[in-house]
Design an enzyme around this catalytic site. Structure first.
Site, short mmCIF file in Angstrom:
data_model
loop_
_atom_site.label_atom_id
_atom_site.label_comp_id
_atom_site.label_asym_id
_atom_site.label_seq_id
_atom_site.Cartn_x
_atom_site.Cartn_y
_atom_site.Cartn_z
N GLY A 1 45.77 66.51 76.06
CA GLY A 1 44.70 67.13 76.83
C GLY A 1 45.27 67.84 78.05
O GLY A 1 46.40 67.57 78.49
N CYS A 2 44.48 68.73 78.61
CA CYS A 2 44.97 69.54 79.74
C CYS A 2 45.21 68.67 80.97
O CYS A 2 46.24 68.82 81.64
CB CYS A 2 43.99 70.66 80.04
SG CYS A 2 42.28 70.16 80.23
N TYR A 3 44.28 67.77 81.28
CA TYR A 3 44.50 66.87 82.42
C TYR A 3 45.67 65.92 82.17
O TYR A 3 46.54 65.76 83.04
CB TYR A 3 43.25 66.05 82.72
CG TYR A 3 42.11 66.78 83.39
CD1 TYR A 3 42.24 67.34 84.65
CD2 TYR A 3 40.87 66.87 82.78
CE1 TYR A 3 41.18 67.98 85.28
CE2 TYR A 3 39.79 67.51 83.40
CZ TYR A 3 39.96 68.06 84.65
OH TYR A 3 38.89 68.68 85.27
N GLY B 1 48.79 73.51 79.60
CA GLY B 1 47.80 72.47 79.34
C GLY B 1 47.21 72.50 77.95
O GLY B 1 46.54 71.53 77.54
N GLU C 1 49.11 73.38 86.99
CA GLU C 1 49.41 74.00 85.70
C GLU C 1 48.29 74.98 85.38
O GLU C 1 47.23 74.95 86.00
CB GLU C 1 49.50 72.94 84.58
CG GLU C 1 48.14 72.34 84.24
CD GLU C 1 48.10 71.53 82.95
OE1 GLU C 1 49.15 71.23 82.38
OE2 GLU C 1 46.97 71.17 82.54
#
EC number: 1.2.1.38
Lengths: 343, 343, 343, 343
Positions: free
Chosen positions: D145-147, D315, D309
């Site tokens: 995931g991006c986070y 991400g 980012e």
């Protein structure tokens, strides 16, 4: 890699965009980077996005630091290029992103910029009729202004095909804030510009006005009258130009459309959008493209051409590299892209 | 408090702005709030900034729920007002923020909106010559569109003083996204609009075009030709309109300036800026004002009038309340302000 | 109107917001406006949104220009208030929006601000236990910092009800750019901040850190440890603060919720949102409110309180006026609103 | 070109970013593009910035349309990948940008996503200890995931070097709106998000929480407790994550700094910034980079690591291609850049 390149004014926005593009260009090796008051500092302080160059230290902008390169890009305040260029070797390719050598008419130069007219260099808008011939082999190039690039390309087909009268062009353009440069001024603070559209340079006083007139008059073969109003939009990059001209009698939708499609059918960086879609600056971000769409407002009797570009890419640094490619005999599109960064 | 007020379409942006202003109006008591698909929900879900009304529950938009109020504001999609209004008592003041009753010409209505023309109501732009007389005591009011408000006010002095030719008005305006409403569409997502200027409704097809023509023609006393191009700007609120018209021969700077200053000297909500300053939408945010500045481009032969407003305030809800004040015999400026929220 | 008011530092953002609110305050008459380097210029050049004051000319900030007012608001750079205030009459209400008189601990002052500690004045956060008593009748008020206002209010209920341990508060807050003031710096240019979130003042070095610690420690009755990280968000106004503290054993969801609802049940400007909704800065724009929501993350063992405010309104100018109302014996909410401007 | 590539979900933001990067990748040939409800439309309608692919027509997302490619990138809503992947040949490299195969713990999957746990695939974060070995030669990859990408990389050095306690990590992250996808929802409208910071998913309920815990626990060698709060920022792209953990006794500034610098000394895409500079998302826009800076707040006893980012590049799409490069035995950095697009 073939050519060693210097960039003067590397800590500004135009300088940064030049470096971003040069880093991806297979025939250019990045040599000396110079600055004015930022000389002595690391490039990474000014352009943290240019990771591979972060530790480069900026030299003073002088003839000595710029000498010894095959290509010198000047991204300096207006009026500083002429003296430098005069002292650089004739065989060095000097590409001036400033205004010093754009205008042919000395009276226009003095009216809009003041001071002494420096002359003209080959004009770096390859899509203009005849421009590529002048650029091939050139060793001095005057990069067009960001507004003139997009406005000219939006209207060339209308005048080249004699669809429009030359006497009443009206242009309103919205620019992102990077077009105003990086010198900190209160009216350019984020707090001021976010959430706000603001007019400036109204009434024909913006310095890009005579350049637009010069370009369109050359294409039309007669003097073109232009009312140009720039506005400041709450975005970092991009120009959207709404350009209108009075249609000649009998001009119809299909004729206009064909003129635009034919004019740019072979141009790698000018895209006439499919019918029904209109330009957005977002689609040009970071790309060397101009996206154009055109309509005929029969009731108002005007051709409306709307065009978008990234003011830093096609409007400055990308256009500069495109012309430099031509001058050096490289493929015109080398190191440039039609692909934007969105959303 | 004197008047009990209903708002239909309370969950949208125009409805929310009406409520924001009504909360500060000393003569209006907020009664029923209605919605379409949002009926049954709390207002606080849609407008968390309207704290005092957070727990109000939205009713269905029907004649029954709107009945029993002294004033009914309609903030509904175009085409829904006529049927509702027909069933509300003649003595109820009905203020329509939609387009149903703006256009006098049935052919224009059908061309731009389709369907049957509903007729006209007194037009809620008090600054237009003669408009205040028509609004005093009125019980039906058609609130102008957001673009027509600012564009008309930008050009009235030029036509009223016969400084401009009527045959070639060119207008380019940039609007914040709230003007496009609250129905979720992909092109209105934050990801799409932030950082982007986008053209739309190019070529005279935007529905506000005939309304602008109607207003300017009435002032000029002859048909006015208008090329109108709207663009979408990356901000929630605000319109900046660049409005140009061909100057008649011999018209000079001072004459233009005087015409504008005199035209608006007594207007509480139209501000002609001091020379040298240009409008920014930021200065009108939340205020019921239009800020105007004008220049004469002698070379291009055009008067350039640039005007800023908040599309939701003076452009919709504030203008609606200003007209309602007039209709009810209240001070025209009651509950409205010239003070914006900035930065 | 009862009180004649001067504003020092009127051309900055805090000064502008003070004036915006003072214009709507029924008991304050706006007297002298002063500035530093902008002295001599029209207020309209700096705050075009403050139309009724556009032609006011800014005086120099001196004791002489500020004398003769009932109330003096100081919106000056840190360190300039003490000398001025010492020379103003004791019966003048002096409200300092700067930091000079906020910190009780001289060592903390020297560590974070440098120079000599000026002392303390009654602290203008009426929602703090005991604060209203200190403010009533006061003639000197220290307005809290923008971050301490929202962070303190987000955490007071957790500490007042002894739900949280004092030893490990972690706060991350995002602020709009107006919090950084109006002095033009490259990193505050619109081109830099739009589209970007940026960290700054990381590691406990931000000057608001000791003020947050002071407030929370007073409520907790014991020293509170705070890790505070501010970030810069691409918006002109607003702070969203995410404030977390370790929950004491056995603390449950309902208990937390009740503590917050009870703590602020009678507060006019602090709103605990309904369950399931989370604060957005947009809902507080221009309002004197703090919107709070709280959750118990049982797995992580932390109370998470998220709060939003407008840094210029409740965070500075609105808070200043709220406290001034108290000091003068006026209704605390006079001239202030809970209604934001959105979208 | 060596590998024929299909992209499922090409009309969304992740799909668009995959295509933007694939267009510049020398070893990938873009084959079939598929979509859900947008099947049958031109790609140019959805991604006008992807000029070279504008006329590609989107196919339905089915096993049949995706078959016959060497590599299939899935950019689909969570829960749709498992069924498709099961029917694609085992020798096809399937890279899932969704969540289906990220979590090892079935109970965690059910708690946060609901439905049946599909299992795990090699996890596409090459910078994690041991990850590259698992990715080399893999034919199924779960993209993080991006986070979790940015948060994990911000904290790995602190846990790998045992500088931090595992029991009280607190993370607050601000994301641009593209992270919320392209389905039009009222709260994602430009009018709502511009000018606003908003909290969501507070209290440990965001779906990326267990993924962050899984990653950090693996590095720490013991269970890590994480309080994770995401917020929505007014920008299209980018995540700024402020990640804090309690420092173990005796840990000093130099030790922290060295741990970070050593951990990432050889990583091509993770940049530990020079002391004194802090990350901005702007510097990572369009680049496959994470910019990290770290401080030790001795007073609060916490290590504060801030990382930036581009949520769509490193991400999502860039990370996906980085892992695909590894799987196929290509140079890991092929087709990816450390150079952002700014301002």
């Amino acid at each position: 890699m073939g050519y060693r390149v210097a960039v003067a004014g590397a800590s500004g926005y135009a300088g940064g965009e030049l470096l971003r593009l040069l880093l991806g260009h297979p025939e250019f090796e990045i040599g000396t980077l110079t600055a004015g008051s930022n000389a002595g500092s690391r490039l990474g302080e000014h352009h943290p996005h240019l990771v591979p160059l972060a530790d480069r230290v900026l030299a003073e902008t002088t003839v000595a630091t710029l000498a010894g390169h095959d290509v010198v890009f000047l991204a300096l305040p207006h009026g500083q290029s002429a003296a430098l260029a005069a002292q650089l070797p004739a065989e060095t390719l000097v590409v001036d992103c400033g205004a010093d050598f754009r205008l042919a008419d000395a009276a226009e130069w003095e009216r809009y910029y003041g001071g002494t007219h420096a002359g003209t260099w080959p004009y770096g808008l390859p899509e203009l009729p005849g421009a590529r011939d002048a650029l091939r082999g050139a060793r001095r190039i005057a990069v067009p202004g960001c507004y003139p690039t997009v406005v000219t390309l939006a209207l060339v087909p209308a005048f080249a095909a004699r669809l429009a009268y030359p006497d009443d062009v009206v242009v309103v353009a919205a620019s992102g804030t990077s077009g105003a440069g990086r010198s900190p001024k209160p009216n350019l603070l984020g707090s001021e510009v976010m959430g706000a559209m603001t007019a400036y340079g109204v009434g024909g006083v913006h310095r890009h006005t005579p350049e637009i007139i010069q370009n369109l008059s050359a294409v039309a073969g007669e003097p073109v009258t232009v009312s140009f109003t720039p506005t400041l939009a709450p975005m970092p990059r991009g120009i959207l130009a709404t350009c209108t001209a009075k249609a000649r009698p009998g001009v119809g939708h299909e004729q206009v459309r064909q003129a635009y499609e034919q004019a740019y059918a072979d141009e790698p960086f000018v895209l006439v959008l499919p019918e029904g879609t209109w330009p957005t600056t977002a689609a040009t971000l970071g790309a060397n493209t101009v996206h154009v769409q055109v309509a005929l407002d029969e009731r108002a009797g005007r051709i409306i051409s709307v065009a978008a570009e990234d003011n830093l890419t096609k409007g400055t640094a990308g256009g500069a590299i495109q012309s430099a490619n031509l001058a050096l005999g490289l493929p015109e599109t080398l190191g440039l892209t039609t692909i934007g960064v969105a959303p």
